[in-house]
Motif scaffolding. Sequence first.
Motif, short mmCIF file in Angstrom:
data_model
loop_
_atom_site.label_atom_id
_atom_site.label_comp_id
_atom_site.label_asym_id
_atom_site.label_seq_id
_atom_site.Cartn_x
_atom_site.Cartn_y
_atom_site.Cartn_z
N ALA A 1 0.82 -1.12 0.06
CA ALA A 1 0.11 -0.03 -0.02
C ALA A 1 0.91 1.26 0.09
O ALA A 1 0.44 2.12 -0.50
CB ALA A 1 -1.05 -0.07 1.17
N GLU B 1 1.12 4.15 -3.01
CA GLU B 1 0.92 5.74 -2.78
C GLU B 1 2.23 6.43 -3.33
O GLU B 1 2.05 7.25 -3.80
CB GLU B 1 0.62 5.69 -1.18
CG GLU B 1 0.11 7.42 -1.02
CD GLU B 1 -0.29 7.21 0.39
OE1 GLU B 1 -1.32 8.15 0.36
OE2 GLU B 1 -0.12 6.42 1.20
N LEU C 1 -7.37 4.50 -3.89
CA LEU C 1 -8.02 3.66 -2.92
C LEU C 1 -7.34 2.53 -2.15
O LEU C 1 -7.49 2.50 -0.78
CB LEU C 1 -9.11 3.02 -3.48
CG LEU C 1 -10.20 2.38 -2.49
CD1 LEU C 1 -10.79 3.52 -1.43
CD2 LEU C 1 -11.34 1.66 -3.08
N GLU C 2 -6.09 2.22 -2.72
CA GLU C 2 -5.35 1.41 -1.89
C GLU C 2 -4.31 2.07 -1.26
O GLU C 2 -3.72 1.45 -0.52
CB GLU C 2 -4.62 0.34 -2.96
CG GLU C 2 -5.85 -0.80 -3.62
CD GLU C 2 -5.13 -1.65 -4.34
OE1 GLU C 2 -4.09 -1.54 -5.04
OE2 GLU C 2 -5.85 -2.85 -4.85
N GLU D 1 -2.54 4.87 1.57
CA GLU D 1 -2.77 4.86 2.99
C GLU D 1 -3.93 5.92 3.19
O GLU D 1 -4.67 5.86 4.10
CB GLU D 1 -1.69 5.25 3.75
CG GLU D 1 -0.52 4.12 3.84
CD GLU D 1 0.76 4.70 4.49
OE1 GLU D 1 0.97 5.85 4.86
OE2 GLU D 1 1.66 3.78 4.38
N GLY E 1 -6.26 7.00 1.10
CA GLY E 1 -7.30 6.53 0.37
C GLY E 1 -8.00 5.69 1.21
O GLY E 1 -9.43 5.74 1.43
N GLN E 2 -7.23 4.72 1.84
CA GLN E 2 -7.89 3.94 2.91
C GLN E 2 -8.53 4.82 4.10
O GLN E 2 -9.64 4.23 4.75
CB GLN E 2 -6.87 2.79 3.39
CG GLN E 2 -6.83 1.68 2.33
CD GLN E 2 -8.01 0.98 2.03
OE1 GLN E 2 -8.48 0.26 2.94
NE2 GLN E 2 -8.51 0.65 1.11
N TRP F 1 -11.67 6.35 3.15
CA TRP F 1 -12.74 5.57 3.13
C TRP F 1 -13.13 5.12 4.55
O TRP F 1 -14.54 4.99 4.78
CB TRP F 1 -12.40 4.35 2.37
CG TRP F 1 -13.67 3.58 2.11
CD1 TRP F 1 -14.10 2.30 2.81
CD2 TRP F 1 -14.54 3.71 0.78
NE1 TRP F 1 -14.98 1.64 1.89
CE2 TRP F 1 -15.12 2.52 0.75
CE3 TRP F 1 -14.31 4.49 -0.43
CZ2 TRP F 1 -16.21 2.51 -0.24
CZ3 TRP F 1 -15.08 4.08 -1.18
CH2 TRP F 1 -16.10 3.31 -1.18
N GLN F 2 -12.43 4.99 5.66
CA GLN F 2 -12.67 4.46 6.82
C GLN F 2 -13.53 5.78 7.38
O GLN F 2 -14.75 5.70 8.05
CB GLN F 2 -11.49 4.30 7.58
CG GLN F 2 -12.27 4.21 9.02
CD GLN F 2 -10.78 3.70 9.89
OE1 GLN F 2 -9.73 4.84 10.01
NE2 GLN F 2 -10.82 2.73 10.88
N LYS G 1 -18.73 0.87 -3.35
CA LYS G 1 -18.06 -0.26 -4.15
C LYS G 1 -19.14 -0.84 -4.90
O LYS G 1 -20.13 -1.49 -4.40
CB LYS G 1 -17.18 -1.15 -3.40
CG LYS G 1 -15.98 -0.48 -2.83
CD LYS G 1 -15.04 -1.38 -1.86
CE LYS G 1 -13.86 -0.89 -1.45
NZ LYS G 1 -13.25 -1.56 -0.54
#
Length: 467
Positions: free
Chosen positions: A61, A65, A288-289, A291, A293-294, A297-298, A339
């Motif tokens: 990940a 990035e 999205l993959e 840090e 992006g994750q 999303w959270q 998604k």
Amino acid sequence: MNGKHISKLGFENKAIGLALSAASLREGAGAGREEILNELRGVQAAPQEYAAGGVYAALAAHLLEQHAKAEAKKGVALYEKPLPYGVWGADLIESGARAQMDVAMRLPISRAGALMPDAHVGYGLPIGGVLATEGAVIPYGVGVDIGCSMMLSVLPVAPEKLATEEAGALLLKHTRFGAGVGFDKREREDHAVLHDPAWQDQAILRHLFDKAVAQIGSSGSGNHFVEFGTLTLNQPDEGLEAGTYLAILSHSGSRGFGAQVAGHFTGLAQKLHPNLDKAAQKLAWLPLEGEDGQAYWQAMTLAGQYALANHELLHARLARALGVKPLMQASNSHNLAWKQRVNGQELIVHRKGATPAAAGQLGLIPGSMAAAGYLVRGRGHPEALASASHGAGRQLGRKAAANTLNKKDVQAYLKREGVTLIGGGIDEAPQAYKRIQDVLARQSDLVDIVAEFRPRVVRMDTGSEDV
């Protein structure tokens, strides 16, 4: 295995630390030095193949990035022409919203899109825009009020049993509106969303937790509302007999919590793409993959859950005050990313002011403070990315409404429609919105109408000038 062995592979400082952590786990599993070094070379060559899980997921990940940042510094070329996209109600949509959607469909990450009949100009993606991207999420594609949503409660009470004065008193006692406003500590209620461990996973979420606690169960300003009204079903549906019921309809979002999350991650996205075409700068995205992006999303997911929690507490307060339990409830978010499989591929579908309308899915499309709202069932139209409008949509901006509409005319309109308004500014007057019937007529292939809601007593925040 030590840092010198790994640094020879060309990893930078943070990657060396992540690689060492993974190598330690592999050594513990019995892998030898050369085997681990070969595995690290594989991660370095194709990090996307390791990002889904396993001991090398964090390293992968991070590498993805870093690759994205390197590409961003080179500048991002937009498609010369926008990808084709479906438009519903083109005759109702201003040219500015079309222009914004055209820019969104020129992004290199865009794969499909649609524009709803209530569309109007917004920041980045237009309000009423639906955009599917590959491997990336756009904070302003979701919007500032993350998780902005609707909720309906149908009550076992005949509408005539609740007098206008009593309905108004209940709304004043059990709802709170406005920026920074919440319930007094003695009145504040708990909710499971406040105990989600995600609050402790990021510095920004830890920082915003107290604000979320203070504002839980309350509503924002602008076009947010809580209404008592009548819901009419012409035929049995959702376990209800045909007839007219007392109902509560609310529109609210994630309050100051969601807005600050949106601003924080939009800043990160713009830093990631410093040379993005000026027309698309508010559409900067996060892989999205990666840090960030994750993390977005959270935070976005938590904000969406928090917004729905506000509705749940609000409806529970009012139902409890009436001494009843709802016969049926429905809710939906309309500022979120999902998604979703599109043409056989998993994409990120952003709905900024658009209602999810998968086949059979219930949704809520309100009008204005004096116009009907509708409980609808989606038809899952593929070209609309299984979406519909989220309301009537503005035809006058806030400033234009405040400068051109006459207070006495608005009050006369409300009186004719039998609507009692508490709060509410002239910038939210019914005349500032498109006719909900026109908007629905342009999307008959996207949703079927289940029931009609007619507002009778409406509470909103005070506007720039109260009606």
